[in-house]
Design a protein around this motif. Structure first.
Motif, PDB file in Angstrom:
ATOM      1  N   ALA A  23       0.799  -1.225   0.000  1.00 49.66           N
ATOM      2  CA  ALA A  23       0.000   0.000   0.000  1.00 49.66           C
ATOM      3  C   ALA A  23       0.831   1.274   0.000  1.00 49.66           C
ATOM      4  CB  ALA A  23      -0.924  -0.003   1.223  1.00 49.66           C
ATOM      5  N   SER A  24       2.162   1.164  -0.091  1.00 56.52           N
ATOM      6  CA  SER A  24       3.005   2.325   0.195  1.00 56.52           C
ATOM      7  C   SER A  24       4.093   2.580  -0.842  1.00 56.52           C
ATOM      8  CB  SER A  24       3.674   2.146   1.572  1.00 56.52           C
ATOM      9  OG  SER A  24       2.734   1.822   2.565  1.00 56.52           O
ATOM     10  N   ASP A  25       4.402   3.861  -1.035  1.00 60.38           N
ATOM     11  CA  ASP A  25       5.572   4.293  -1.801  1.00 60.38           C
ATOM     12  C   ASP A  25       6.725   4.636  -0.857  1.00 60.38           C
ATOM     13  OD1 ASP A  25       4.123   4.374  -4.370  1.00 60.38           O
ATOM     14  OD2 ASP A  25       3.060   6.048  -3.444  1.00 60.38           O
ATOM     15  N   VAL A  26       6.365   5.054   0.358  1.00 63.43           N
ATOM     16  CA  VAL A  26       7.325   5.388   1.409  1.00 63.43           C
ATOM     17  C   VAL A  26       6.873   4.661   2.668  1.00 63.43           C
ATOM     18  CG1 VAL A  26       8.343   7.228   2.802  1.00 63.43           C
ATOM     19  CG2 VAL A  26       7.699   7.679   0.420  1.00 63.43           C
ATOM     20  N   ILE A  27       7.803   3.956   3.342  1.00 63.73           N
ATOM     21  CA  ILE A  27       7.449   3.229   4.558  1.00 63.73           C
ATOM     22  C   ILE A  27       8.310   3.741   5.710  1.00 63.73           C
ATOM     23  CG2 ILE A  27       7.289   0.988   5.693  1.00 63.73           C
ATOM     24  CD1 ILE A  27       7.079  -0.279   2.900  1.00 63.73           C
ATOM     25  N   ILE A  28       7.649   4.254   6.747  1.00 63.38           N
ATOM     26  CA  ILE A  28       8.329   4.750   7.937  1.00 63.38           C
ATOM     27  C   ILE A  28       8.327   3.657   8.997  1.00 63.38           C
ATOM     28  CG2 ILE A  28       8.262   6.465   9.788  1.00 63.38           C
ATOM     29  CD1 ILE A  28       6.754   8.299   7.800  1.00 63.38           C
ATOM     30  N   LEU A  29       9.503   3.355   9.530  1.00 67.35           N
ATOM     31  CA  LEU A  29       9.627   2.394  10.629  1.00 67.35           C
ATOM     32  C   LEU A  29       9.890   3.166  11.916  1.00 67.35           C
ATOM     33  CD1 LEU A  29      11.982  -0.285   9.002  1.00 67.35           C
ATOM     34  CD2 LEU A  29       9.488  -0.064   8.811  1.00 67.35           C
ATOM     35  N   CYS A  30       9.109   2.867  12.950  1.00 66.25           N
ATOM     36  CA  CYS A  30       9.282   3.560  14.231  1.00 66.25           C
ATOM     37  C   CYS A  30       9.094   2.534  15.344  1.00 66.25           C
ATOM     38  CB  CYS A  30       8.274   4.699  14.335  1.00 66.25           C
ATOM     39  SG  CYS A  30       8.554   5.803  15.730  1.00 66.25           S
ATOM     40  N   VAL A  31      10.066   1.629  15.448  1.00 67.96           N
ATOM     41  CA  VAL A  31       9.962   0.510  16.390  1.00 67.96           C
ATOM     42  C   VAL A  31      11.117   0.555  17.385  1.00 67.96           C
ATOM     43  CG1 VAL A  31       8.642  -0.923  14.805  1.00 67.96           C
ATOM     44  CG2 VAL A  31      11.140  -1.039  14.756  1.00 67.96           C
ATOM     45  N   THR A  32      11.180  -0.445  18.264  1.00 67.04           N
ATOM     46  CA  THR A  32      12.079  -0.374  19.410  1.00 67.04           C
ATOM     47  C   THR A  32      13.554  -0.400  19.040  1.00 67.04           C
ATOM     48  OG1 THR A  32      10.397  -1.441  20.773  1.00 67.04           O
ATOM     49  CG2 THR A  32      12.650  -1.451  21.603  1.00 67.04           C
ATOM     50  N   GLY A  33      13.951  -1.324  18.160  1.00 64.56           N
ATOM     51  CA  GLY A  33      15.375  -1.438  17.869  1.00 64.56           C
ATOM     52  C   GLY A  33      15.661  -2.380  16.735  1.00 64.56           C
ATOM     53  N   SER A  34      16.917  -2.782  16.611  1.00 68.37           N
ATOM     54  CA  SER A  34      17.379  -3.572  15.471  1.00 68.37           C
ATOM     55  C   SER A  34      16.668  -4.914  15.302  1.00 68.37           C
ATOM     56  CB  SER A  34      18.897  -3.794  15.575  1.00 68.37           C
ATOM     57  OG  SER A  34      19.581  -2.579  15.383  1.00 68.37           O
ATOM     58  N   PRO A  35      16.431  -5.700  16.364  1.00 68.15           N
ATOM     59  CA  PRO A  35      15.731  -6.974  16.143  1.00 68.15           C
ATOM     60  C   PRO A  35      14.354  -6.781  15.505  1.00 68.15           C
ATOM     61  CG  PRO A  35      16.730  -6.941  18.310  1.00 68.15           C
ATOM     62  CD  PRO A  35      16.848  -5.553  17.768  1.00 68.15           C
ATOM     63  N   GLN A  36      13.646  -5.744  15.934  1.00 71.07           N
ATOM     64  CA  GLN A  36      12.323  -5.481  15.384  1.00 71.07           C
ATOM     65  C   GLN A  36      12.413  -5.014  13.929  1.00 71.07           C
ATOM     66  OE1 GLN A  36      13.402  -4.279  18.406  1.00 71.07           O
ATOM     67  NE2 GLN A  36      12.242  -5.731  19.662  1.00 71.07           N
ATOM     68  N   VAL A  37      13.366  -4.147  13.631  1.00 72.15           N
ATOM     69  CA  VAL A  37      13.543  -3.679  12.252  1.00 72.15           C
ATOM     70  C   VAL A  37      13.856  -4.856  11.337  1.00 72.15           C
ATOM     71  CG1 VAL A  37      14.993  -2.297  10.715  1.00 72.15           C
ATOM     72  CG2 VAL A  37      14.246  -1.339  12.896  1.00 72.15           C
ATOM     73  N   GLU A  38      14.767  -5.716  11.766  1.00 69.15           N
ATOM     74  CA  GLU A  38      15.160  -6.857  10.934  1.00 69.15           C
ATOM     75  C   GLU A  38      13.983  -7.804  10.700  1.00 69.15           C
ATOM     76  OE1 GLU A  38      18.719  -8.756  12.257  1.00 69.15           O
ATOM     77  OE2 GLU A  38      19.867  -6.874  12.355  1.00 69.15           O
ATOM     78  N   ALA A  39      13.189  -8.056  11.750  1.00 67.88           N
ATOM     79  CA  ALA A  39      12.032  -8.939  11.595  1.00 67.88           C
ATOM     80  C   ALA A  39      10.996  -8.332  10.663  1.00 67.88           C
ATOM     81  CB  ALA A  39      11.416  -9.224  12.964  1.00 67.88           C
ATOM     82  N   ILE A  40      10.750  -7.040  10.775  1.00 68.67           N
ATOM     83  CA  ILE A  40       9.763  -6.360   9.940  1.00 68.67           C
ATOM     84  C   ILE A  40      10.172  -6.400   8.466  1.00 68.67           C
ATOM     85  CG2 ILE A  40       8.918  -4.044   9.347  1.00 68.67           C
ATOM     86  CD1 ILE A  40       8.863  -3.564  12.444  1.00 68.67           C
TER      87      ILE A  40
END
Length: 331
Positions: free
Chosen positions: A95-112
């Motif tokens: 659904a996106s052209d730009v995706i903003i990530l605003c999560v706790t840290g690296s493990p969450q970013v990598e999983a997402i």
């Protein structure tokens, strides 16, 4: 004869965004009616992400999709403004052209990004990932390479300031990545920021954020310990704050900690001690990997870890002024 209807505020806002988008991409004005407004996705609508999402919708006027997640803040207001819920990160990517990530840290970013239903499993070519989380630079560089291999672009854009600034749309961002990619999303970032600084290549945003947070958390931990000592010694907390404010203890950290020290109001800095410990541990890892001195960081980490181990990780960091006292007052 029927009079022409004037433009509504929404239509005027949309036109302004089209003009900004055209300027960013250096496209001629005659082509504006052919352009589609950037579709924005956000993953992580917590204390900081909620304000970002609201401003993307209200100030930016961009269509917004978000990941439906138990960790989100209440979403009724955003849904009322037109935001749409997605069941998985890959649905956000759809659904996106730009995706903003605003999560706790690296493990969450990598999983997402790399999980079975992650963003990369359905990333469309040209999509720009903007990681506003606080993460390890080494992980950031790896994730940027994975995004690029999937046909996308990556900016690490960690935030400074607080949840209040997120709601007000006055965050500051430290952006690492390609200048051209930053230009492409300037209009989106402008909707929730006061300042956006390009600080270097991918990873430099997160490196500077960890340096910033080490100094900020370190100052507040030091003040908390000193304030606890002062209280245990019977010093009037208002006099303690006043003496520091008139001398070498003055600064933003004291301004933020003063309500907790003087009146036991710890709500002025809504930042969990758990998160402070995570950020300090990230700084220690980064310093170890680069061979930098971290003796003081180790001391700060030890002090904060003891508070977390005693069961107070979900207290706000300004509450260290109470939690570090020799004799703990009643909660």
């Amino acid at each position: 004869m029927v009079a022409k209807r004037g433009k509504t505020a929404v239509e005027i806002q949309a036109t302004e965004q089209q003009i900004m988008h055209a300027a960013v991409h250096q496209r001629p004005a005659c082509a504006m009616n052919e352009m589609t407004m950037l579709r924005v996705g956000i993953i992580g609508v917590g204390l900081m992400g909620h304000g970002i999402a609201k401003n993307v919708l209200v100030r930016g006027g961009f269509p917004l999709a978000f990941l439906d997640h138990p960790g989100n803040q209440p979403m009724d207001d955003l849904i009322g403004l037109g935001a749409s819920a997605c069941k998985s990160p890959r649905d956000v990517a759809d659904a996106s052209d730009v995706i903003i990530l605003c999560v706790t840290g690296s493990p969450q970013v990598e999983a997402i990004l790399t999980g079975t239903t992650g963003v990369l499993s359905r990333l469309r070519k040209g999509t720009i990932i903007v990681d506003c989380s606080t993460a390890l630079p080494e992980s950031t560089v790896r994730m940027a390479a994975a995004v690029q291999a999937a046909g996308g672009h990556f900016l690490d854009a960690p935030m400074t300031r607080t949840a209040r600034h997120a709601e007000e749309g006055t965050l500051n961002l430290l952006v690492g990545g390609e200048e051209a990619d930053l230009r492409s999303v300037r209009a989106v970032l402008a909707s929730f920021t006061e300042g956006v600084e390009h600080v270097g290549s991918v990873g430099f945003g997160h490196r500077l954020k960890l340096l910033h947070n080490y100094v900020s958390i370190g100052f507040m931990a030091l003040l908390g310990e000193a304030a606890a000592h002062a209280a245990d010694a019977g010093i009037d907390p208002a006099i303690f704050v006043d003496v520091l404010a008139k001398g070498g203890g003055a600064g933003v950290a004291l301004q933020r900690m003063a309500p907790a020290i003087a009146t036991a109001d710890a709500g002025a800095v809504p930042f969990f001690i758990d998160n402070a410990l995570k950020d300090i541990s990230y700084y220690q890892t980064m310093a170890s990997n680069s061979g930098a001195s971290k003796a003081i960081a180790d001391g700060v980490g030890t002090a904060i870890a003891a508070v977390v181990e005693s069961g107070h990780g979900q207290a706000y960091i300004s509450d260290l002024a109470r939690l570090l006292r020799k004799t703990k007052p009643a909660a």
